[in-house]
Design a protein around this motif. Sequence first.
Motif, mmCIF file in Angstrom:
data_model
loop_
_atom_site.group_PDB
_atom_site.id
_atom_site.type_symbol
_atom_site.label_atom_id
_atom_site.label_comp_id
_atom_site.label_asym_id
_atom_site.label_seq_id
_atom_site.Cartn_x
_atom_site.Cartn_y
_atom_site.Cartn_z
ATOM 1 N N GLU A 34 4.353 26.771 51.396
ATOM 2 C CA GLU A 34 4.787 27.444 50.175
ATOM 3 C C GLU A 34 3.728 27.437 49.083
ATOM 4 O OE1 GLU A 34 8.456 25.791 48.867
ATOM 5 O OE2 GLU A 34 9.564 26.392 50.669
ATOM 6 N N ASN A 35 2.840 26.479 49.120
ATOM 7 C CA ASN A 35 1.834 26.374 48.059
ATOM 8 C C ASN A 35 0.631 25.579 48.548
ATOM 9 O OD1 ASN A 35 2.334 23.414 47.444
ATOM 10 N ND2 ASN A 35 4.373 24.262 47.074
ATOM 11 N N ALA A 36 -0.406 25.530 47.719
ATOM 12 C CA ALA A 36 -1.674 24.902 48.100
ATOM 13 C C ALA A 36 -1.527 23.403 48.332
ATOM 14 C CB ALA A 36 -2.722 25.163 47.023
ATOM 15 N N ILE A 37 -0.683 22.738 47.565
ATOM 16 C CA ILE A 37 -0.542 21.295 47.721
ATOM 17 C C ILE A 37 0.156 20.964 49.036
ATOM 18 C CG2 ILE A 37 0.590 19.234 46.775
ATOM 19 C CD1 ILE A 37 -0.050 20.272 43.999
ATOM 20 N N ILE A 58 -11.191 23.959 52.650
ATOM 21 C CA ILE A 58 -11.029 23.228 51.388
ATOM 22 C C ILE A 58 -11.269 24.159 50.205
ATOM 23 C CG2 ILE A 58 -11.926 21.352 49.953
ATOM 24 C CD1 ILE A 58 -12.637 19.888 52.575
ATOM 25 N N LYS A 59 -12.322 24.960 50.295
ATOM 26 C CA LYS A 59 -12.626 25.898 49.213
ATOM 27 C C LYS A 59 -11.501 26.912 49.022
ATOM 28 C CE LYS A 59 -17.683 25.649 49.599
ATOM 29 N NZ LYS A 59 -18.930 26.388 49.901
ATOM 30 N N GLU A 60 -10.991 27.430 50.136
ATOM 31 C CA GLU A 60 -9.911 28.408 50.037
ATOM 32 C C GLU A 60 -8.643 27.783 49.471
ATOM 33 O OE1 GLU A 60 -10.153 31.826 50.631
ATOM 34 O OE2 GLU A 60 -12.253 31.160 50.550
ATOM 35 N N ASN A 61 -8.404 26.529 49.822
ATOM 36 C CA ASN A 61 -7.243 25.833 49.271
ATOM 37 C C ASN A 61 -7.390 25.642 47.763
ATOM 38 O OD1 ASN A 61 -6.064 22.844 48.525
ATOM 39 N ND2 ASN A 61 -4.696 23.964 49.901
ATOM 40 N N LEU A 62 -8.596 25.335 47.320
ATOM 41 C CA LEU A 62 -8.834 25.187 45.889
ATOM 42 C C LEU A 62 -8.586 26.512 45.160
ATOM 43 C CD1 LEU A 62 -12.053 22.967 45.971
ATOM 44 C CD2 LEU A 62 -9.800 22.276 45.139
ATOM 45 N N LYS A 63 -9.073 27.600 45.740
ATOM 46 C CA LYS A 63 -8.853 28.915 45.133
ATOM 47 C C LYS A 63 -7.360 29.238 45.081
ATOM 48 C CE LYS A 63 -13.282 30.740 46.803
ATOM 49 N NZ LYS A 63 -13.936 31.700 47.741
ATOM 50 N N ARG A 64 -6.662 28.924 46.153
ATOM 51 C CA ARG A 64 -5.227 29.184 46.204
ATOM 52 C C ARG A 64 -4.497 28.370 45.134
ATOM 53 N NH1 ARG A 64 -1.093 27.852 51.330
ATOM 54 N NH2 ARG A 64 0.802 28.660 50.309
ATOM 55 N N GLY A 65 -4.834 27.101 45.026
ATOM 56 C CA GLY A 65 -4.181 26.241 44.045
ATOM 57 C C GLY A 65 -4.417 26.694 42.618
ATOM 58 N N ILE A 66 -5.624 27.166 42.346
ATOM 59 C CA ILE A 66 -5.929 27.683 41.003
ATOM 60 C C ILE A 66 -5.092 28.927 40.728
ATOM 61 C CG2 ILE A 66 -7.726 28.769 39.598
ATOM 62 C CD1 ILE A 66 -9.750 26.896 40.999
ATOM 63 N N ALA A 67 -5.031 29.832 41.703
ATOM 64 C CA ALA A 67 -4.255 31.065 41.540
ATOM 65 C C ALA A 67 -2.773 30.779 41.340
ATOM 66 C CB ALA A 67 -4.459 31.968 42.755
ATOM 67 N N LEU A 85 -12.359 24.452 37.700
ATOM 68 C CA LEU A 85 -13.004 23.600 38.691
ATOM 69 C C LEU A 85 -14.243 24.295 39.263
ATOM 70 C CD1 LEU A 85 -9.883 22.461 40.771
ATOM 71 C CD2 LEU A 85 -11.119 21.092 39.078
ATOM 72 N N GLN A 86 -15.290 23.521 39.482
ATOM 73 C CA GLN A 86 -16.464 24.054 40.184
ATOM 74 C C GLN A 86 -16.222 23.840 41.680
ATOM 75 O OE1 GLN A 86 -20.402 23.282 38.633
ATOM 76 N NE2 GLN A 86 -19.547 22.587 36.667
ATOM 77 N N ILE A 87 -15.783 24.893 42.319
ATOM 78 C CA ILE A 87 -15.246 24.787 43.674
ATOM 79 C C ILE A 87 -16.240 24.206 44.675
ATOM 80 C CG2 ILE A 87 -14.457 26.182 45.634
ATOM 81 C CD1 ILE A 87 -12.902 27.883 43.642
#
Length: 204
Positions: free
Chosen positions: A73-76, A124-133, A141-143
């Motif tokens: 459902e979400n990045a986390i 990991i990078k894509e997860n960070l982008k998803r979480g930010i969105a 964050l500097q991804i």
Amino acid sequence: MIVKDRIMETALRMFKTYGVKGVTMFDIARDCGVSKKTVYEHFIDKQTLIDEGVQQLLNNHITFFQECLQSTENAIEELVRNMRYIVNIAKTLNPVLLYEIQKYHPDTWRSVEKFQTDCILHSIKENLKRGIAEGLYREHLQIDIIARMRQLQLEAAYDPIQYPADQYDLRAVMDQLTAHFIYGIATIKGHELVNQYLHIKEEE
């Protein structure tokens, strides 16, 4: 199950348990219940068996990460489920396997290194982008930096020098590192989900 798949399944089980150096084609044939000639009919040599076996393991990881991305459902939730998967895989894997592949099979090891960059670091990078969105991770964050830090965390968790298996439970180590990581990058909204997915109780 066709014979080739049965041989591969047997080989992977033995490699994960004993490493690759001490397992012979005869050992695999005997454990699989076929002749050594049959093994060689499907795999020209041990190196081919190792290469195809490692690639199968890596492909399984890639498939799981892709399915996890689609079903969470979400990045986390995605990050925590990936972490649980990695822990479960590690529990069935003798660390000597990776050591021996790195030392004695450099070409195969390059496939592992490529996977670490193209799949693990990319995920990991894509997860960070998803979480930010989704408003769950902090916006600025500097991804590239944060993703590499997370990858180093994961590598450290499996380092027997940093976390000896007779002193630390891998699940507990990963839970703590993951909670520390997410709390550092999450928004207030994200913190609430960390507690939910990692079952962390707020102090009274």
